[in-house]
Structure formats: structure tokens, C-alpha cells
Write a protein that holds these residues in place. Sequence first.
Motif, PDB file in Angstrom:
ATOM      1  N   ASN A 147       0.873  -1.173   0.000  1.00 34.69           N
ATOM      2  CA  ASN A 147       0.000   0.000   0.000  1.00 34.69           C
ATOM      3  C   ASN A 147       0.911   1.223   0.000  1.00 34.69           C
ATOM      4  O   ASN A 147       2.082   1.113  -0.357  1.00 34.69           O
ATOM      5  N   ASP A 148       0.401   2.363   0.399  1.00 33.13           N
ATOM      6  CA  ASP A 148       1.211   3.577   0.337  1.00 33.13           C
ATOM      7  C   ASP A 148       2.219   3.684   1.466  1.00 33.13           C
ATOM      8  O   ASP A 148       2.992   4.639   1.525  1.00 33.13           O
ATOM      9  N   ARG A 149       2.267   2.686   2.369  1.00 34.36           N
ATOM     10  CA  ARG A 149       3.208   2.734   3.482  1.00 34.36           C
ATOM     11  C   ARG A 149       4.161   1.546   3.529  1.00 34.36           C
ATOM     12  O   ARG A 149       5.251   1.655   4.082  1.00 34.36           O
ATOM     13  N   TYR A 150       3.748   0.410   2.981  1.00 37.92           N
ATOM     14  CA  TYR A 150       4.532  -0.808   3.146  1.00 37.92           C
ATOM     15  C   TYR A 150       4.865  -1.419   1.786  1.00 37.92           C
ATOM     16  O   TYR A 150       4.066  -1.366   0.851  1.00 37.92           O
ATOM     17  N   TYR A 151       6.053  -1.997   1.705  1.00 35.10           N
ATOM     18  CA  TYR A 151       6.454  -2.700   0.487  1.00 35.10           C
ATOM     19  C   TYR A 151       7.326  -3.894   0.850  1.00 35.10           C
ATOM     20  O   TYR A 151       7.877  -3.984   1.956  1.00 35.10           O
ATOM     21  N   ALA A 152       7.426  -4.825  -0.067  1.00 36.14           N
ATOM     22  CA  ALA A 152       8.258  -6.012   0.117  1.00 36.14           C
ATOM     23  C   ALA A 152       9.110  -6.200  -1.126  1.00 36.14           C
ATOM     24  O   ALA A 152       8.724  -5.819  -2.238  1.00 36.14           O
ATOM     25  N   SER A 153      10.287  -6.796  -0.939  1.00 33.77           N
ATOM     26  CA  SER A 153      11.191  -7.005  -2.061  1.00 33.77           C
ATOM     27  C   SER A 153      11.959  -8.305  -1.866  1.00 33.77           C
ATOM     28  O   SER A 153      12.305  -8.675  -0.738  1.00 33.77           O
ATOM     29  N   VAL A 154      12.197  -8.993  -2.974  1.00 32.51           N
ATOM     30  CA  VAL A 154      12.958 -10.248  -2.970  1.00 32.51           C
ATOM     31  C   VAL A 154      13.966 -10.198  -4.108  1.00 32.51           C
ATOM     32  O   VAL A 154      13.621  -9.779  -5.226  1.00 32.51           O
ATOM     33  N   ARG A 155      15.195 -10.599  -3.811  1.00 36.65           N
ATOM     34  CA  ARG A 155      16.201 -10.668  -4.857  1.00 36.65           C
ATOM     35  C   ARG A 155      16.921 -12.006  -4.805  1.00 36.65           C
ATOM     36  O   ARG A 155      17.430 -12.411  -3.748  1.00 36.65           O
ATOM     37  N   GLY A 156      16.955 -12.710  -5.939  1.00 38.39           N
ATOM     38  CA  GLY A 156      17.721 -13.934  -6.072  1.00 38.39           C
ATOM     39  C   GLY A 156      18.941 -13.681  -6.941  1.00 38.39           C
ATOM     40  O   GLY A 156      18.871 -12.941  -7.927  1.00 38.39           O
ATOM     41  N   ARG A 157      20.049 -14.293  -6.594  1.00 32.13           N
ATOM     42  CA  ARG A 157      21.309 -14.033  -7.301  1.00 32.13           C
ATOM     43  C   ARG A 157      22.144 -15.302  -7.349  1.00 32.13           C
ATOM     44  O   ARG A 157      22.256 -16.023  -6.359  1.00 32.13           O
ATOM     45  N   TRP A 167      34.082 -17.391 -20.090  1.00 28.97           N
ATOM     46  CA  TRP A 167      33.541 -16.123 -19.596  1.00 28.97           C
ATOM     47  C   TRP A 167      32.776 -16.314 -18.295  1.00 28.97           C
ATOM     48  O   TRP A 167      32.879 -15.520 -17.371  1.00 28.97           O
ATOM     49  N   ILE A 168      31.990 -17.401 -18.228  1.00 23.17           N
ATOM     50  CA  ILE A 168      31.195 -17.665 -17.033  1.00 23.17           C
ATOM     51  C   ILE A 168      31.064 -19.175 -16.869  1.00 23.17           C
ATOM     52  O   ILE A 168      31.008 -19.916 -17.862  1.00 23.17           O
ATOM     53  N   ASP A 169      31.061 -19.641 -15.626  1.00 18.16           N
ATOM     54  CA  ASP A 169      30.997 -21.076 -15.353  1.00 18.16           C
ATOM     55  C   ASP A 169      30.248 -21.278 -14.039  1.00 18.16           C
ATOM     56  O   ASP A 169      30.776 -20.995 -12.960  1.00 18.16           O
ATOM     57  N   PHE A 170      28.994 -21.774 -14.123  1.00 19.19           N
ATOM     58  CA  PHE A 170      28.173 -21.964 -12.934  1.00 19.19           C
ATOM     59  C   PHE A 170      28.301 -23.381 -12.377  1.00 19.19           C
ATOM     60  O   PHE A 170      27.392 -23.880 -11.709  1.00 19.19           O
ATOM     61  N   ASP A 171      29.426 -24.040 -12.635  1.00 25.07           N
ATOM     62  CA  ASP A 171      29.688 -25.327 -12.011  1.00 25.07           C
ATOM     63  C   ASP A 171      29.652 -25.168 -10.484  1.00 25.07           C
ATOM     64  O   ASP A 171      29.964 -24.096  -9.949  1.00 25.07           O
ATOM     65  N   ASN A 172      29.268 -26.232  -9.761  1.00 26.59           N
ATOM     66  CA  ASN A 172      29.151 -26.159  -8.307  1.00 26.59           C
ATOM     67  C   ASN A 172      30.449 -25.731  -7.638  1.00 26.59           C
ATOM     68  O   ASN A 172      30.433 -25.163  -6.538  1.00 26.59           O
ATOM     69  N   ARG A 173      31.569 -25.986  -8.301  1.00 26.89           N
ATOM     70  CA  ARG A 173      32.851 -25.584  -7.727  1.00 26.89           C
ATOM     71  C   ARG A 173      32.933 -24.066  -7.564  1.00 26.89           C
ATOM     72  O   ARG A 173      33.568 -23.575  -6.624  1.00 26.89           O
ATOM     73  N   TYR A 174      32.305 -23.309  -8.459  1.00 29.12           N
ATOM     74  CA  TYR A 174      32.422 -21.850  -8.459  1.00 29.12           C
ATOM     75  C   TYR A 174      31.135 -21.135  -8.013  1.00 29.12           C
ATOM     76  O   TYR A 174      31.168 -19.919  -7.793  1.00 29.12           O
ATOM     77  N   ALA A 175      30.034 -21.835  -7.876  1.00 27.68           N
ATOM     78  CA  ALA A 175      28.734 -21.184  -7.711  1.00 27.68           C
ATOM     79  C   ALA A 175      28.533 -20.632  -6.298  1.00 27.68           C
ATOM     80  O   ALA A 175      28.896 -21.264  -5.296  1.00 27.68           O
ATOM     81  N   VAL A 176      27.948 -19.431  -6.251  1.00 26.59           N
ATOM     82  CA  VAL A 176      27.545 -18.793  -4.998  1.00 26.59           C
ATOM     83  C   VAL A 176      26.093 -18.349  -5.171  1.00 26.59           C
ATOM     84  O   VAL A 176      25.779 -17.562  -6.071  1.00 26.59           O
ATOM     85  N   TYR A 177      25.202 -18.851  -4.316  1.00 20.25           N
ATOM     86  CA  TYR A 177      23.781 -18.524  -4.396  1.00 20.25           C
ATOM     87  C   TYR A 177      23.415 -17.587  -3.239  1.00 20.25           C
ATOM     88  O   TYR A 177      23.852 -17.784  -2.105  1.00 20.25           O
ATOM     89  N   ASN A 178      22.604 -16.596  -3.550  1.00 17.64           N
ATOM     90  CA  ASN A 178      22.207 -15.627  -2.536  1.00 17.64           C
ATOM     91  C   ASN A 178      20.740 -15.269  -2.717  1.00 17.64           C
ATOM     92  O   ASN A 178      20.288 -15.023  -3.829  1.00 17.64           O
ATOM     93  N   LEU A 197      16.326 -10.509   5.517  1.00 16.65           N
ATOM     94  CA  LEU A 197      17.136 -11.704   5.779  1.00 16.65           C
ATOM     95  C   LEU A 197      17.949 -12.011   4.529  1.00 16.65           C
ATOM     96  O   LEU A 197      17.422 -12.006   3.410  1.00 16.65           O
ATOM     97  N   SER A 198      19.249 -12.252   4.737  1.00 14.99           N
ATOM     98  CA  SER A 198      20.146 -12.624   3.645  1.00 14.99           C
ATOM     99  C   SER A 198      20.575 -14.072   3.839  1.00 14.99           C
ATOM    100  O   SER A 198      21.091 -14.447   4.901  1.00 14.99           O
ATOM    101  N   PHE A 199      20.361 -14.891   2.811  1.00 14.20           N
ATOM    102  CA  PHE A 199      20.747 -16.305   2.840  1.00 14.20           C
ATOM    103  C   PHE A 199      21.751 -16.557   1.725  1.00 14.20           C
ATOM    104  O   PHE A 199      21.501 -16.194   0.570  1.00 14.20           O
ATOM    105  N   SER A 200      22.903 -17.162   2.063  1.00 16.73           N
ATOM    106  CA  SER A 200      23.944 -17.434   1.076  1.00 16.73           C
ATOM    107  C   SER A 200      24.397 -18.886   1.182  1.00 16.73           C
ATOM    108  O   SER A 200      24.535 -19.427   2.293  1.00 16.73           O
ATOM    109  N   HIS A 201      24.625 -19.492   0.033  1.00 16.97           N
ATOM    110  CA  HIS A 201      25.177 -20.849  -0.035  1.00 16.97           C
ATOM    111  C   HIS A 201      26.272 -20.853  -1.090  1.00 16.97           C
ATOM    112  O   HIS A 201      26.059 -20.411  -2.228  1.00 16.97           O
ATOM    113  N   SER A 202      27.458 -21.318  -0.705  1.00 13.56           N
ATOM    114  CA  SER A 202      28.591 -21.316  -1.630  1.00 13.56           C
ATOM    115  C   SER A 202      29.429 -22.559  -1.424  1.00 13.56           C
ATOM    116  O   SER A 202      29.120 -23.423  -0.590  1.00 13.56           O
ATOM    117  N   PHE A 203      30.534 -22.650  -2.170  1.00 16.14           N
ATOM    118  CA  PHE A 203      31.472 -23.750  -2.031  1.00 16.14           C
ATOM    119  C   PHE A 203      32.210 -23.695  -0.688  1.00 16.14           C
ATOM    120  O   PHE A 203      32.859 -24.659  -0.295  1.00 16.14           O
TER     121      PHE A 203
END
Length: 340
Positions: A147-157, A167-178, A197-203
Motif C-alpha cells: 500500500n502507500d506505506r509498506y512494500y516487500a522485495s525479494v532478490r535472487g542471485r 567467460w562464465i561457469d556456474f559449475d558447483n565448484r564456483y557457484a555462490v547462491y544468494n 534476511l540474507s541467505f547465502s550458499h557457496s562452495f
Amino acid sequence: MKFVLSCLLSCWVLCLIAQERPVIFPEDIDAGAVNIRCLCKPGVVNKSRSRGIDIAYQLTTNANLEEQNNVLLPPLSRLRTLQLFILKLKAPIINKEGFKLLLGYNYMPERYSFERIGEDFGSAFRSLDEKRLKSNALSLLATYSINDRYYASVRGRVAANGDYESWIDFDNRYAVYNLISIFGIKKREDTEWGFGLSFSHSFRRTIALPFLFYNRSFNEKWGIESVLPVMIMGRYNIKPGSILLFGFTYNSRSYSVDLDNPETFNPSIYHLNHSELLIQTSLEQQIIPWLWFNVRGGFQFNFSTDFELEGEGPGSFQVDPQDAFFFRVGIFLSPPDKFF
């Protein structure tokens, strides 16, 4: 305001009394990672500029790599420079009243250059010298105004951090999820606050940490922008098109790299992590309506740099880079406020 100042003082004290990264600081994150002010309803009047395209170069000056949990024999290894190139792109996919969806891309390679390499861990540092450590990331950000007072936001990375050849390699060896989620409260145009809340999973590890943010414009000149515990910046609006920021930001980055094991002298996979607190001053200067120039500089308090050997066996070690000065210069595109 007293709470914000006490947090700033606490972080300053932590820097001075220990080189181990405090547990309240997250991994593989920086102030920009939890900054949701992009083409969205969030934000206060006279705030610093949102960035659609950001190009910058950062240089950290020379520093000895001193002992951390181990005794090093002189001469100590010494960094000549740590160079960072920054390319960030954000583009709206959906830009409707009350709902925004943005696609983002970051490319941020780093390069260590050594002035001198000592005997301790010399084989690892020689294989790191002049090696390009890549960080490519794709992100999706959604913001919904309740509404005019409250907002929510989500970002996946998802990011790929390492010394891979492509150039880019999303193999599990290099991947970082946030994944970052926030709930914001904005009762006035000059004040907003909220939590997330920030949640991160990496190698390296998996970690979840809460954070708070508080943005306020006290008048036409002065304001504050903060994401606790990773950023507190004071703001002074010099004039239209000129914004001065000052305070601290926290950065952390991990890479999966191939280095020579100083114990066996054979190539091994290492998880390299560095983190630092930057005490800085930044100027955002408008050149033409869409184009801005940014220059910042200050002092970098380094926490220990960790070299963790993947798997079992000897070879993991830590070093303590001396604190150093840094300088960044860049340009960015920011649409005028009236555009939205």
C-alpha cells in the motif's frame, strides 16, 4: 540516530581490536547486494542515485602480508596492488505501478599483483600473482508495494567466482547462491526503514543473517543511508547534481582457485576469501541528465585472508594483509527522477 552511531562505533572498534571477521558480518556480500533502491518505490527524497549501468575501476595500494595464526619468516610477501574492475547492469522487465521486476548482471574481476614473494606460502602466492579472479553474477529483483506505506522485495542471485577459463561457469565448484528478502516501511517521503534476511550458499559454507536498513533525509542538505551491519553512510547534497557520501561499507568475496600447495608443491583447489571494512568518502557528480561521474577513496581495514584447501590434507593457511588506502573512479547512468 543514537542506535546508528553506536553500531558505527562498534564496527570501528571491532576493526581495531581484531583481524578476524566478526560473525555479525555476512560472506560474499557488499552494501550494494542489499541495496534495493533501483527503479522502485523504495527510497527517500534527495537520496543518492540509483544506477542502471555502472562502470568503475578500483585500486588498493601496496601492503605486506603479515602472520595470522602462524609465524612468518622475513622477508614478508608484499602486494603491489589489488585491482578491481566493476561492470553492473540493471534493466526493468516489468515496470508497473506497484510492481517492479528487474534483471541484473555484474562482472567484477580482481587481480593480485605482488611486489615481493617471501619463502612462506611462496608457491601459492606465485601461482596467484597476476591471476584474474572472475566474478560473474545474474540476479532477479522483484519489488511489490503493498500500500502507500509498506512494500516487500525479494532478490535472487547466482554468481560464479573463480579462475575459470570461460567467460562464465556456474559449475558447483564456483557457484555462490544468494537470496535476500526485505520488508520496508515508508510513512513519509523523507524516512523509510525495514528489516530483511540474507541467505547465502557457496562452495565455502551456508549462512543466513538478518539485517536492518534505515534511510532518512533530515532536510534538503543532510541525510543518512544505512544497511546494518554492512553500511552506514552520511549524505550531504551539495547542490542539485552533486552528492557527497561519507561513512563505511563492508565487502566480502570468495573464489575457488587452482594454486600450488605450499606443503606438497602440487596444484590444489583452494577457497580464497577476503573481507574488509572501507572507511570512505564518495562524490556523485552529474555530467549530463543521464550520465554521472563517481569518485571515492579512503582507508581499507582488512580482516584475515583465508586460503582453505578443498578436502582433507595439509595446506590451508591465513595471512593478515596490512590495512591500506584505496581509490575508485567510474561513471554510471541514472535516469532523472521525472523519468519515473
